[in-house]
Write an enzyme that holds these catalytic residues in place. Structure first.
Site, short mmCIF file in Angstrom:
data_model
loop_
_atom_site.label_atom_id
_atom_site.label_comp_id
_atom_site.label_asym_id
_atom_site.label_seq_id
_atom_site.Cartn_x
_atom_site.Cartn_y
_atom_site.Cartn_z
N ASP A 280 -7.00 -6.32 4.24
CA ASP A 280 -6.32 -5.03 4.26
C ASP A 280 -6.45 -4.44 5.65
OD1 ASP A 280 -5.34 -2.48 3.88
OD2 ASP A 280 -6.85 -1.87 2.42
N GLY A 281 -5.29 -4.19 6.30
CA GLY A 281 -5.31 -3.56 7.60
C GLY A 281 -4.50 -4.34 8.62
N GLY A 282 -3.35 -3.82 9.00
CA GLY A 282 -2.54 -4.48 10.01
C GLY A 282 -1.88 -5.76 9.56
N HIS B 283 -1.14 -1.27 -4.21
CA HIS B 283 -2.42 -0.90 -3.63
C HIS B 283 -2.50 0.61 -3.45
CE1 HIS B 283 -6.08 -2.09 -1.45
NE2 HIS B 283 -5.83 -1.09 -0.62
N ASP C 67 -4.80 3.60 -2.02
CA ASP C 67 -5.94 3.96 -1.18
C ASP C 67 -6.45 5.35 -1.55
OD1 ASP C 67 -6.24 1.73 0.69
OD2 ASP C 67 -4.22 2.26 1.34
N MET D 70 -12.02 -5.88 5.26
CA MET D 70 -11.18 -4.95 5.99
C MET D 70 -10.87 -5.52 7.37
SD MET D 70 -10.39 -2.38 4.11
CE MET D 70 -9.68 -1.35 5.40
N HIS E 17 -8.33 1.03 -4.16
CA HIS E 17 -9.33 0.81 -3.11
C HIS E 17 -10.02 2.15 -2.85
CE1 HIS E 17 -10.07 -0.27 1.41
NE2 HIS E 17 -11.20 -0.13 0.74
N GLY F 151 -9.65 4.14 6.73
CA GLY F 151 -9.44 5.57 6.89
C GLY F 151 -8.03 5.97 7.21
N PHE F 152 -7.29 5.12 7.90
CA PHE F 152 -5.92 5.47 8.28
C PHE F 152 -5.03 4.24 8.23
CE2 PHE F 152 -8.56 8.67 10.28
CZ PHE F 152 -7.87 9.85 10.00
N GLY F 153 -3.78 4.43 7.84
CA GLY F 153 -2.81 3.35 7.87
C GLY F 153 -2.23 3.18 9.26
N GLY F 154 -1.52 2.06 9.47
CA GLY F 154 -0.81 1.84 10.71
C GLY F 154 -1.66 1.36 11.87
N SER G 79 0.82 -1.20 0.00
CA SER G 79 0.00 0.00 0.00
C SER G 79 0.86 1.25 0.00
CB SER G 79 -0.91 0.01 1.22
OG SER G 79 -1.58 1.26 1.32
N MET H 288 -9.12 8.13 -0.65
CA MET H 288 -10.02 8.55 0.43
C MET H 288 -10.50 9.98 0.16
SD MET H 288 -7.94 7.14 3.74
CE MET H 288 -6.85 5.70 3.61
N MET I 109 -12.26 4.36 -0.95
CA MET I 109 -12.96 4.63 0.31
C MET I 109 -13.62 6.00 0.17
SD MET I 109 -10.11 3.11 2.92
CE MET I 109 -8.75 3.20 1.74
N SER J 292 2.78 -0.41 6.14
CA SER J 292 3.98 -0.14 6.93
C SER J 292 4.89 -1.35 7.01
CB SER J 292 3.60 0.34 8.33
OG SER J 292 2.72 -0.58 8.96
#
Length: 228
Positions: A173-175, A31, A33, A135, A64, A140-143, A8, A35, A66, A196
């Protein structure tokens, strides 16, 4: 299908996106994102940046969205050069029509579900899709930290895909990181978005290879893959 890694660029250096896009040698997708500060409380990039990225890298773009009103905007991302476009079912007015339009324009059509959105009401839509995104954080936010409570949902989604004999992909997607990717693969995911964990590494290309190896090992041992 062999696991795919989609780094991402939300975690990349936005001042040097061309170099960052080409730093993830061996990635299956890049990827992106998108937004709009309406559907999610963050603002990132749009069609002009996607057009520039498509010219700057040979890695296909996985966009993606959003955003509100994806029915209006999603086709423009295909025209901008995206090879896969994901819209959120919570924001779409006519998801089947939108998926068909994305496919007709030449891209893979994907639908995303927020953590609180169940998969079961959308079972009949699955044949219209090339990929389903579960998800594993709130968009909405990375990390953000990976939500383990999404693993049963990933398993249920994989079971529905198998039930209908579909060849569609299941993305998370996410973590996603070295600590979580194996659990996702074991549960049934086969496309992994990592931000990350890739761009925060000293060697992003090596991070992609390491994540792929972990996902492959977990997939080989997974019951859903053994029975496929």
């Amino acid at each position: 299908m062999a696991p795919q890694i989609s780094p991402s660029i939300l975690s990349a250096d936005f001042a040097n996106l061309s170099a960052e896009a080409n730093a993830v040698t061996g990635a299956d997708w890049l990827h992106v994102d998108v937004m709009d500060n309406h559907f999610v409380p963050n603002l990132t990039l749009g069609v002009p940046v996607v057009e520039s990225l498509a010219r700057a890298t040979d890695t296909p773009l996985d966009c993606h969205l959003m955003i509100d009103a994806p029915d209006r905007w999603a086709p423009q991302y295909v025209e901008a050069g995206a090879g896969s476009v994901t819209f959120h079912v919570e924001a779409a007015t006519a998801p089947v029509r939108l998926a068909r339009e994305i496919r007709a324009k030449g891209a893979r059509a994907s639908m995303a579900l927020r953590p609180a959105t169940p998969i079961e009401p959308y079972e009949d839509l699955l044949p219209e899709l090339d990929m389903l995104l579960v998800m594993t954080v709130e968009p909405g936010f990375g990390g953000q930290a990976f939500l383990d409570i999404m693993l049963p949902k990933i398993r249920r989604t994989r079971e529905l895909i198998r039930k209908h004999g579909l060849q569609m992909w299941l993305q998370v997607d996410g973590g996603v990181s070295a600590e979580t990717i194996e659990r996702c693969a074991e549960a049934g995911a086969d496309v992994f978005v990592a931000g990350s964990a890739v761009y925060g590494a000293d060697d992003p290309a090596e991070a992609v290879r390491s994540l792929r190896a972990r996902a492959e090992a977990a997939t080989v041992a997974a019951s859903w893959a053994c029975d496929h």
